[in-house]
Design a protein around this motif. Structure first.
Motif, PDB file in Angstrom:
ATOM      1  N   GLN A 195     105.327   0.422  72.756  1.00  0.00           N
ATOM      2  CA  GLN A 195     103.892   0.608  71.909  1.00  0.00           C
ATOM      3  C   GLN A 195     104.466   1.087  70.703  1.00  0.00           C
ATOM      4  O   GLN A 195     105.551   1.669  70.492  1.00  0.00           O
ATOM      5  CB  GLN A 195     103.020   1.654  72.680  1.00  0.00           C
ATOM      6  N   GLU A 196     103.763   0.667  69.643  1.00  0.00           N
ATOM      7  CA  GLU A 196     104.281   1.260  68.438  1.00  0.00           C
ATOM      8  C   GLU A 196     103.798   2.809  68.201  1.00  0.00           C
ATOM      9  O   GLU A 196     103.102   3.367  68.459  1.00  0.00           O
ATOM     10  CB  GLU A 196     103.292   0.638  67.200  1.00  0.00           C
ATOM     11  N   ILE A 197     104.963   3.345  67.691  1.00  0.00           N
ATOM     12  CA  ILE A 197     104.813   5.046  67.792  1.00  0.00           C
ATOM     13  C   ILE A 197     104.903   5.493  66.350  1.00  0.00           C
ATOM     14  O   ILE A 197     105.716   4.912  65.276  1.00  0.00           O
ATOM     15  CB  ILE A 197     106.146   5.414  68.342  1.00  0.00           C
ATOM     16  N   LYS A 198     103.835   6.308  65.687  1.00  0.00           N
ATOM     17  CA  LYS A 198     103.718   6.486  64.711  1.00  0.00           C
ATOM     18  C   LYS A 198     104.095   7.976  64.566  1.00  0.00           C
ATOM     19  O   LYS A 198     103.972   9.039  65.437  1.00  0.00           O
ATOM     20  CB  LYS A 198     102.109   6.510  64.244  1.00  0.00           C
ATOM     21  N   LEU A 199     105.004   8.358  63.418  1.00  0.00           N
ATOM     22  CA  LEU A 199     105.596   9.869  63.153  1.00  0.00           C
ATOM     23  C   LEU A 199     104.638  10.191  61.841  1.00  0.00           C
ATOM     24  O   LEU A 199     104.302   9.613  60.896  1.00  0.00           O
ATOM     25  CB  LEU A 199     106.914   9.735  62.756  1.00  0.00           C
ATOM     26  N   HIS A 200     104.357  11.487  62.162  1.00  0.00           N
ATOM     27  CA  HIS A 200     103.684  12.437  60.982  1.00  0.00           C
ATOM     28  C   HIS A 200     104.435  13.605  60.801  1.00  0.00           C
ATOM     29  O   HIS A 200     104.519  14.398  61.209  1.00  0.00           O
ATOM     30  CB  HIS A 200     102.368  12.646  61.485  1.00  0.00           C
ATOM     31  N   LEU A 201     105.474  13.428  59.536  1.00  0.00           N
ATOM     32  CA  LEU A 201     106.533  14.301  59.282  1.00  0.00           C
ATOM     33  C   LEU A 201     106.223  15.034  58.028  1.00  0.00           C
ATOM     34  O   LEU A 201     105.806  14.507  56.989  1.00  0.00           O
ATOM     35  CB  LEU A 201     107.846  13.566  59.213  1.00  0.00           C
ATOM     36  N   LYS A 202     106.673  16.237  58.008  1.00  0.00           N
ATOM     37  CA  LYS A 202     106.689  17.250  56.983  1.00  0.00           C
ATOM     38  C   LYS A 202     108.195  17.102  56.301  1.00  0.00           C
ATOM     39  O   LYS A 202     109.284  17.409  57.040  1.00  0.00           O
ATOM     40  CB  LYS A 202     106.254  18.576  57.156  1.00  0.00           C
ATOM     41  N   GLY A 203     108.463  16.684  55.196  1.00  0.00           N
ATOM     42  CA  GLY A 203     109.677  16.588  54.665  1.00  0.00           C
ATOM     43  C   GLY A 203     109.742  16.275  53.123  1.00  0.00           C
ATOM     44  O   GLY A 203     108.812  15.719  52.445  1.00  0.00           O
ATOM     45  N   THR A 204     110.780  16.594  52.357  1.00  0.00           N
ATOM     46  CA  THR A 204     110.747  16.005  50.936  1.00  0.00           C
ATOM     47  C   THR A 204     111.134  14.567  50.845  1.00  0.00           C
ATOM     48  O   THR A 204     111.421  13.642  52.175  1.00  0.00           O
ATOM     49  CB  THR A 204     112.002  16.590  50.325  1.00  0.00           C
ATOM     50  N   ASN A 205     110.904  13.984  49.706  1.00  0.00           N
ATOM     51  CA  ASN A 205     111.081  12.486  49.838  1.00  0.00           C
ATOM     52  C   ASN A 205     112.424  12.131  49.886  1.00  0.00           C
ATOM     53  O   ASN A 205     112.502  11.043  50.620  1.00  0.00           O
ATOM     54  CB  ASN A 205     110.779  12.176  48.143  1.00  0.00           C
ATOM     55  N   PHE A 206     113.639  12.795  49.744  1.00  0.00           N
ATOM     56  CA  PHE A 206     114.784  12.533  50.281  1.00  0.00           C
ATOM     57  C   PHE A 206     115.007  12.740  51.633  1.00  0.00           C
ATOM     58  O   PHE A 206     115.720  11.562  52.079  1.00  0.00           O
ATOM     59  CB  PHE A 206     115.759  13.565  49.548  1.00  0.00           C
ATOM     60  N   GLN A 207     114.571  13.696  52.317  1.00  0.00           N
ATOM     61  CA  GLN A 207     114.753  13.481  53.737  1.00  0.00           C
ATOM     62  C   GLN A 207     113.776  12.547  54.284  1.00  0.00           C
ATOM     63  O   GLN A 207     114.573  11.897  55.359  1.00  0.00           O
ATOM     64  CB  GLN A 207     114.026  14.931  54.220  1.00  0.00           C
ATOM     65  N   LEU A 208     112.897  12.191  53.936  1.00  0.00           N
ATOM     66  CA  LEU A 208     112.038  11.098  54.425  1.00  0.00           C
ATOM     67  C   LEU A 208     112.829   9.574  54.243  1.00  0.00           C
ATOM     68  O   LEU A 208     112.933   8.782  55.245  1.00  0.00           O
ATOM     69  CB  LEU A 208     110.645  10.851  54.039  1.00  0.00           C
ATOM     70  N   LYS A 209     113.453   9.719  53.037  1.00  0.00           N
ATOM     71  CA  LYS A 209     114.358   8.522  52.900  1.00  0.00           C
ATOM     72  C   LYS A 209     115.581   8.282  53.880  1.00  0.00           C
ATOM     73  O   LYS A 209     115.838   7.273  54.427  1.00  0.00           O
ATOM     74  CB  LYS A 209     114.772   8.302  51.426  1.00  0.00           C
ATOM     75  N   VAL A 210     115.932   9.386  54.338  1.00  0.00           N
ATOM     76  CA  VAL A 210     117.266   9.632  55.077  1.00  0.00           C
ATOM     77  C   VAL A 210     116.863   9.252  56.358  1.00  0.00           C
ATOM     78  O   VAL A 210     117.493   8.448  57.258  1.00  0.00           O
ATOM     79  CB  VAL A 210     117.888  10.911  55.154  1.00  0.00           C
ATOM     80  N   TRP A 211     115.653   9.709  57.051  1.00  0.00           N
ATOM     81  CA  TRP A 211     115.034   9.802  58.215  1.00  0.00           C
ATOM     82  C   TRP A 211     114.957   8.105  58.437  1.00  0.00           C
ATOM     83  O   TRP A 211     115.077   7.526  59.607  1.00  0.00           O
ATOM     84  CB  TRP A 211     114.033  10.583  58.531  1.00  0.00           C
TER      85      TRP A 211
END
Length: 277
Positions: A186-202
């Motif tokens: 099933q599609e998994i959705k993540l709801h994350l707290k992070g800076t724009n740079f961190q989100l891009k790396v993840w």
């Protein structure tokens, strides 16, 4: 009291640690089985059930020599080949079914105020894990053998949120990957707290194909920040979602495994398990 599953995990973890420290000696089945106080027959069966492959083949997957070999086999580096094929192929397991949604600036700054976070515990092949979710997706996932410590660490990430121990469908979808990573998920959705740079790396970590490895420099190249390897390493070290965001697939350019916030033995085990699948 430890469950049989927990005891088995510790046996396998001990075996992996021994193999990792003695891979140059190519220890045989009898030697490794003796280290976990099992007969070769029972150890072979337990290991094969857990990893889906024999101890002998698993040794090939987890040795540092194997990682170095992978990095040096091509004129282009492994991370370049992995990203080129992974981004254009159909094997992008994580990229196909995991979707990141960053929290709003207000949610980021206010420590999760007005968020209700469900959390639960589950046993995986790599030990006990805590998984937490908001109404929008998984917000936290971490290996921990101590439940109270796991809860306190979660709450420190979102000090103003409301918490309740409750398993929901979002968590069930996420945990299914441990049963068989090749299943239709099933599609998994993540709801994350992070800076724009961190989100891009993840997000970039999600594009590393199952069973392959890359380096910190490889990630930096992919996000068009070729001189930001150190910053990439810091962002990876703050990954809030174990396993689903596969920071375990990032190793040093020398071929050594590098660090892992949930322990190098566990990182080694996950790399080998994925390779065997």
């Amino acid at each position: 009291m430890d469950t049989p599953e927990t005891l088995n995990y510790h046996r396998i973890a001990t075996a992996i640690e021994y193999i990792k420290n003695h891979f140059k000696d190519q220890p045989n089945l009898d030697e490794v089985a003796a280290k976990v106080n099992l007969s070769p027959f029972h150890f072979q069966r337990l290991f094969t059930e857990w990893a889906g492959t024999s101890p002998k083949k698993f040794l090939q997957y987890i040795s540092v020599a194997h990682a170095k070999k992978l990095l040096k086999e091509n004129q282009t580096t492994l991370f370049e080949a992995a990203f080129e094929t992974g981004l254009s192929g159909s094997s992008r397991l994580h990229d196909l079914f995991v979707n990141i949604e960053g929290m709003t600036p207000a949610e980021y700054k206010n420590g999760g105020k007005n968020l209700v976070i469900n959390y639960s515990f589950a046993f995986t092949p790599f030990g006990t894990i805590i998984v937490a979710s908001t109404t929008k997706g998984i917000c936290y996932m971490a290996f921990s053998e101590e439940k109270l410590l796991a809860i306190n660490t979660l709450q420190s990430q979102y000090p103003n949120a409301q918490f309740q121990e409750r398993e929901d469908q979002l968590q069930q979808n996420a945990l299914h990957i441990f049963k068989n990573p090749k299943d239709k998920l099933q599609e998994i959705k993540l709801h994350l707290k992070g800076t724009n740079f961190q989100l891009k790396v993840w997000e970039t970590l999600l594009k590393i194909p199952l069973g392959q490895l890359t380096t910190y420099g490889g990630i930096a190249q992919q996000i068009d920040k070729p001189n930001a390897s150190r910053a990439v390493g810091t962002a990876i070290g703050k990954n809030p979602v174990a396993f689903l965001i596969p920071c375990h697939r990032v190793i040093q350019s020398t071929g050594t495994l590098g660090g892992y916030m949930w322990g190098n033995t566990r990182k080694t085990a996950i790399i080998g398990w994925e390779a065997s699948k």
